[in-house]
Design a protein around this motif. Structure first.
Motif, mmCIF file in Angstrom:
data_model
loop_
_atom_site.group_PDB
_atom_site.id
_atom_site.type_symbol
_atom_site.label_atom_id
_atom_site.label_comp_id
_atom_site.label_asym_id
_atom_site.label_seq_id
_atom_site.Cartn_x
_atom_site.Cartn_y
_atom_site.Cartn_z
ATOM 1 N N PRO A 164 32.363 -22.606 -0.849
ATOM 2 C CA PRO A 164 33.161 -22.928 0.067
ATOM 3 C C PRO A 164 33.624 -21.623 0.565
ATOM 4 O O PRO A 164 34.472 -20.862 -0.117
ATOM 5 C CB PRO A 164 34.455 -23.801 -0.521
ATOM 6 C CG PRO A 164 34.527 -23.648 -1.844
ATOM 7 C CD PRO A 164 32.884 -23.162 -2.093
ATOM 8 N N VAL A 165 33.754 -21.298 1.824
ATOM 9 C CA VAL A 165 34.409 -20.183 2.626
ATOM 10 C C VAL A 165 35.599 -20.657 3.345
ATOM 11 O O VAL A 165 35.279 -21.156 4.507
ATOM 12 C CB VAL A 165 33.525 -19.393 3.211
ATOM 13 C CG1 VAL A 165 33.984 -18.060 3.823
ATOM 14 C CG2 VAL A 165 32.183 -18.862 2.587
ATOM 15 N N GLU A 208 20.444 -19.768 -5.849
ATOM 16 C CA GLU A 208 20.437 -19.941 -4.613
ATOM 17 C C GLU A 208 21.533 -20.716 -4.160
ATOM 18 O O GLU A 208 22.301 -21.434 -4.853
ATOM 19 C CB GLU A 208 19.194 -20.671 -3.921
ATOM 20 C CG GLU A 208 17.982 -19.753 -4.372
ATOM 21 C CD GLU A 208 16.663 -20.354 -3.827
ATOM 22 O OE1 GLU A 208 16.820 -21.510 -2.913
ATOM 23 O OE2 GLU A 208 15.484 -20.182 -3.979
ATOM 24 N N SER A 209 22.246 -20.180 -3.025
ATOM 25 C CA SER A 209 23.499 -20.864 -2.377
ATOM 26 C C SER A 209 23.452 -21.152 -1.129
ATOM 27 O O SER A 209 22.818 -20.339 -0.304
ATOM 28 C CB SER A 209 24.828 -20.064 -2.673
ATOM 29 O OG SER A 209 25.851 -20.523 -2.489
ATOM 30 N N GLU A 210 24.257 -22.271 -0.798
ATOM 31 C CA GLU A 210 24.644 -22.618 0.521
ATOM 32 C C GLU A 210 26.105 -22.694 0.567
ATOM 33 O O GLU A 210 26.833 -22.956 -0.040
ATOM 34 C CB GLU A 210 24.037 -24.101 0.948
ATOM 35 C CG GLU A 210 24.500 -24.373 2.230
ATOM 36 C CD GLU A 210 23.750 -25.841 2.661
ATOM 37 O OE1 GLU A 210 23.985 -26.329 3.892
ATOM 38 O OE2 GLU A 210 23.028 -26.456 1.935
ATOM 39 N N ALA A 211 26.674 -21.518 1.704
ATOM 40 C CA ALA A 211 27.954 -21.352 1.990
ATOM 41 C C ALA A 211 28.219 -22.375 2.959
ATOM 42 O O ALA A 211 27.715 -22.322 4.207
ATOM 43 C CB ALA A 211 28.095 -19.601 2.224
ATOM 44 N N ILE A 212 29.490 -22.896 2.696
ATOM 45 C CA ILE A 212 30.263 -23.788 3.676
ATOM 46 C C ILE A 212 31.377 -23.125 4.234
ATOM 47 O O ILE A 212 32.421 -22.696 3.620
ATOM 48 C CB ILE A 212 30.399 -25.016 3.222
ATOM 49 C CG1 ILE A 212 29.163 -25.818 2.556
ATOM 50 C CG2 ILE A 212 30.908 -26.302 4.222
ATOM 51 C CD1 ILE A 212 27.912 -25.957 3.460
ATOM 52 N N ASP A 213 31.594 -22.809 5.542
ATOM 53 C CA ASP A 213 32.250 -22.331 6.218
ATOM 54 C C ASP A 213 33.706 -23.311 6.797
ATOM 55 O O ASP A 213 33.162 -24.161 7.642
ATOM 56 C CB ASP A 213 32.110 -21.476 7.286
ATOM 57 C CG ASP A 213 33.328 -20.850 8.241
ATOM 58 O OD1 ASP A 213 34.052 -20.170 7.587
ATOM 59 O OD2 ASP A 213 33.219 -21.138 9.303
ATOM 60 N N ALA A 214 34.680 -23.277 6.076
ATOM 61 C CA ALA A 214 36.033 -24.366 6.509
ATOM 62 C C ALA A 214 36.920 -23.236 7.033
ATOM 63 O O ALA A 214 37.787 -22.846 6.323
ATOM 64 C CB ALA A 214 36.212 -25.173 5.351
ATOM 65 N N ALA A 235 25.405 -30.031 -0.173
ATOM 66 C CA ALA A 235 26.012 -28.930 -0.176
ATOM 67 C C ALA A 235 27.496 -28.940 0.395
ATOM 68 O O ALA A 235 28.673 -28.486 -0.399
ATOM 69 C CB ALA A 235 25.418 -27.779 0.496
ATOM 70 N N PHE A 236 27.622 -29.897 1.224
ATOM 71 C CA PHE A 236 29.091 -30.041 1.766
ATOM 72 C C PHE A 236 29.923 -30.964 0.917
ATOM 73 O O PHE A 236 31.205 -30.480 0.592
ATOM 74 C CB PHE A 236 28.915 -30.957 3.099
ATOM 75 C CG PHE A 236 28.458 -30.207 4.419
ATOM 76 C CD1 PHE A 236 29.474 -29.492 5.215
ATOM 77 C CD2 PHE A 236 27.104 -29.762 4.567
ATOM 78 C CE1 PHE A 236 29.027 -28.568 6.289
ATOM 79 C CE2 PHE A 236 26.798 -28.927 5.696
ATOM 80 C CZ PHE A 236 27.559 -28.465 6.520
ATOM 81 N N VAL A 237 29.270 -31.713 0.177
ATOM 82 C CA VAL A 237 30.131 -32.708 -0.928
ATOM 83 C C VAL A 237 30.404 -31.676 -1.976
ATOM 84 O O VAL A 237 31.524 -31.509 -2.728
ATOM 85 C CB VAL A 237 29.312 -33.911 -1.402
ATOM 86 C CG1 VAL A 237 30.003 -34.457 -2.373
ATOM 87 C CG2 VAL A 237 29.085 -34.790 -0.016
ATOM 88 N N ALA A 238 29.463 -31.085 -2.497
ATOM 89 C CA ALA A 238 29.800 -30.008 -3.437
ATOM 90 C C ALA A 238 30.713 -29.088 -3.131
ATOM 91 O O ALA A 238 31.556 -28.634 -4.160
ATOM 92 C CB ALA A 238 28.427 -29.254 -3.856
ATOM 93 N N ALA A 239 30.641 -28.444 -1.976
ATOM 94 C CA ALA A 239 31.653 -27.361 -1.889
ATOM 95 C C ALA A 239 32.871 -27.780 -1.959
ATOM 96 O O ALA A 239 34.020 -27.198 -2.109
ATOM 97 C CB ALA A 239 31.307 -26.867 -0.230
ATOM 98 N N LYS A 240 33.339 -29.096 -1.066
ATOM 99 C CA LYS A 240 34.730 -29.754 -1.210
ATOM 100 C C LYS A 240 34.973 -29.814 -2.635
ATOM 101 O O LYS A 240 36.198 -29.778 -3.241
ATOM 102 C CB LYS A 240 34.671 -31.070 -0.506
ATOM 103 C CG LYS A 240 34.581 -30.818 1.003
ATOM 104 C CD LYS A 240 34.745 -32.066 1.614
ATOM 105 C CE LYS A 240 34.089 -33.296 1.714
ATOM 106 N NZ LYS A 240 34.494 -34.625 2.363
#
Length: 415
Positions: free
Chosen positions: A245-246, A339-345, A288-293
């Motif tokens: 999460p960013v 590997e990663s997916e970055a989620i910008d909030a 990824a969105f659920v994981a980032a939160k």
């Protein structure tokens, strides 16, 4: 002139042969740049000249991206121009037939350009990733005192380079070998679903299809040799996916001499004390969105209270995925990698985050808001993710000042 520095003269649209030759010339230039990357960046040439290889690689990549955007814009402009001419020549059958043919050709060029863009991005990703594949060469291996990687020269990182004598140090942590619920079977031959969904485990790579050794059934790190075989500290053979999460907002105290500065939530990792995004591994069946939160709640809030969850849900309502790629992580091996997916909030007004009570979770030693007014030497590839967010929001691009922060930890008294 457009942003690419190339002239976009719509008169070229009226002569399709000239237009087609113009596109071919531009694509040839891209081929020359890629050839330059292939023949210099993958060796130690740049470093021996005292240059920053990653920076030069990025600059060449930016040139290609600029030309690709220019070609796409030119094709779209010519299509619009042709459609306008068709509207003006509704009664002239011969002229209209010629314009219909020209439009069809332009549509074909648009399709070709999309294929060229996709292929070029794959090549660039492979080259750039290999050129910055550095943390996965560090010894001793993270979490150990005596596990030394086999030294891998820059010129032999790529699997395409024949190296008959290559013998990587074999290491998988004992806690991984005990086969916990989050880890694969120690025998890679029992894994049948590489490069696809394997039950609830996504074994696909953001870098495209990776190779799997015919004899051992072990996947090969797409970024190249690391000097260590096995899985190290990683649970899965092949890609291990994380979500980062960013979470940003505008800094309250804005420096007068700089552009508008963002601030971001960062933690200190307990395992190495490095500043990092408060992310973590994506659970099986999770996106990824659920994981980032979830990771933000666990590592930066240390709470699952209903009111806090609702607050974070609002913050992530309009979140965007800004990065999906290989991560230059010290845990990576020849057969397992991050590997990663970055989620910008981003909280534009500051209202959603003004009452956030940050508290370090299990894997974090400290947590706080940090101003992005200088380089903070972030963990793994987190710096790349943060810079994408900075550019997205039009904030101050702090890295151009080349002022590295002396701060490697966050202040525990300022949470």
């Amino acid at each position: 002139m457009n942003s690419s520095g190339l002239t976009k003269d719509l008169r070229i649209c009226d002569d399709y042969l000239q237009f087609q030759n113009h596109l071919k010339d531009l694509r040839k230039l891209d081929d020359l740049i890629i050839n330059t990357l292939n023949t210099t960046v993958l060796t130690a040439t740049f470093r021996s000249q005292g240059s920053d290889a990653a920076k030069q690689c990025q600059q060449l990549g930016d040139q290609i991206a600029s030309r690709t955007n220019y070609r796409s814009e030119l094709i779209s402009s010519c299509l619009s121009h042709t459609n306008d001419l068709m509207a003006q020549n509704e009664t002239n059958d011969n002229r209209r037939k010629a314009l219909i043919f020209q439009r069809r050709q332009l549509q074909n060029e648009r399709n070709v350009e999309e294929i060229v863009r996709t292929n070029t991005e794959k090549i660039l990703r492979s080259i750039v990733t290999t050129s910055v594949h550095t943390r996965a060469h560090q010894s001793p291996y993270v979490g150990t005192k005596d596990v030394q990687r086999t030294a891998v020269p820059d010129s032999k990182v790529s699997w395409k380079v024949n190296w008959l004598d290559y013998k990587a140090t074999e290491y998988t942590a004992s806690k991984v070998l005990k086969n916990p619920s989050w880890a694969d079977d120690p025998d890679a031959k029992k894994i049948k679903g590489f490069n696809e969904f394997d039950g609830k485990i996504d074994r696909r790579s953001f870098m495209g299809e990776y190779e799997v050794d015919d004899k051992t059934n072990r996947p090969r790190n797409p970024a190249g040799r690391t000097g260590l075989s096995g899985r190290g500290l990683l649970g899965h053979w092949g890609p291990n996916h994380a979500a980062d999460p960013v979470v940003t907002r505008w800094a309250k105290d804005q420096p007068n001499s700089k552009g508008k500065v963002l601030e971001i939530v960062l933690i200190n990792r307990k395992d190495n004390n490095h500043l990092a995004l408060p992310g973590g591994m994506i659970d099986e069946g999770e996106n990824a969105f659920v994981a980032a939160k979830r990771e933000f709640l666990e590592e930066a809030m240390n709470s699952n209270d209903d009111a806090v969850v609702e607050q974070i849900d609002k913050l992530f309502e309009n979140a965007d995925s800004i990065y999906k790629d290989y991560v230059d992580d010290p845990r990576n091996t020849d057969n397992a990698w991050m590997e990663s997916e970055a989620i910008d909030a981003h909280d534009e007004t500051g209202e959603l985050t003004k009452d956030l009570r940050l508290e370090a979770g299990d894997d974090a030693a400290k947590v706080k808001w940090v101003q992005l007014d200088r380089v903070h030497n972030l963990y793994a590839s987190h710096e790349s993710m943060v810079r994408i967010a900075v550019k997205k929001h039009g904030a101050y691009e702090y890295w151009h000042d080349n002022q590295h922060s002396s701060e490697t930890t966050v202040d525990a008294n300022n949470k």
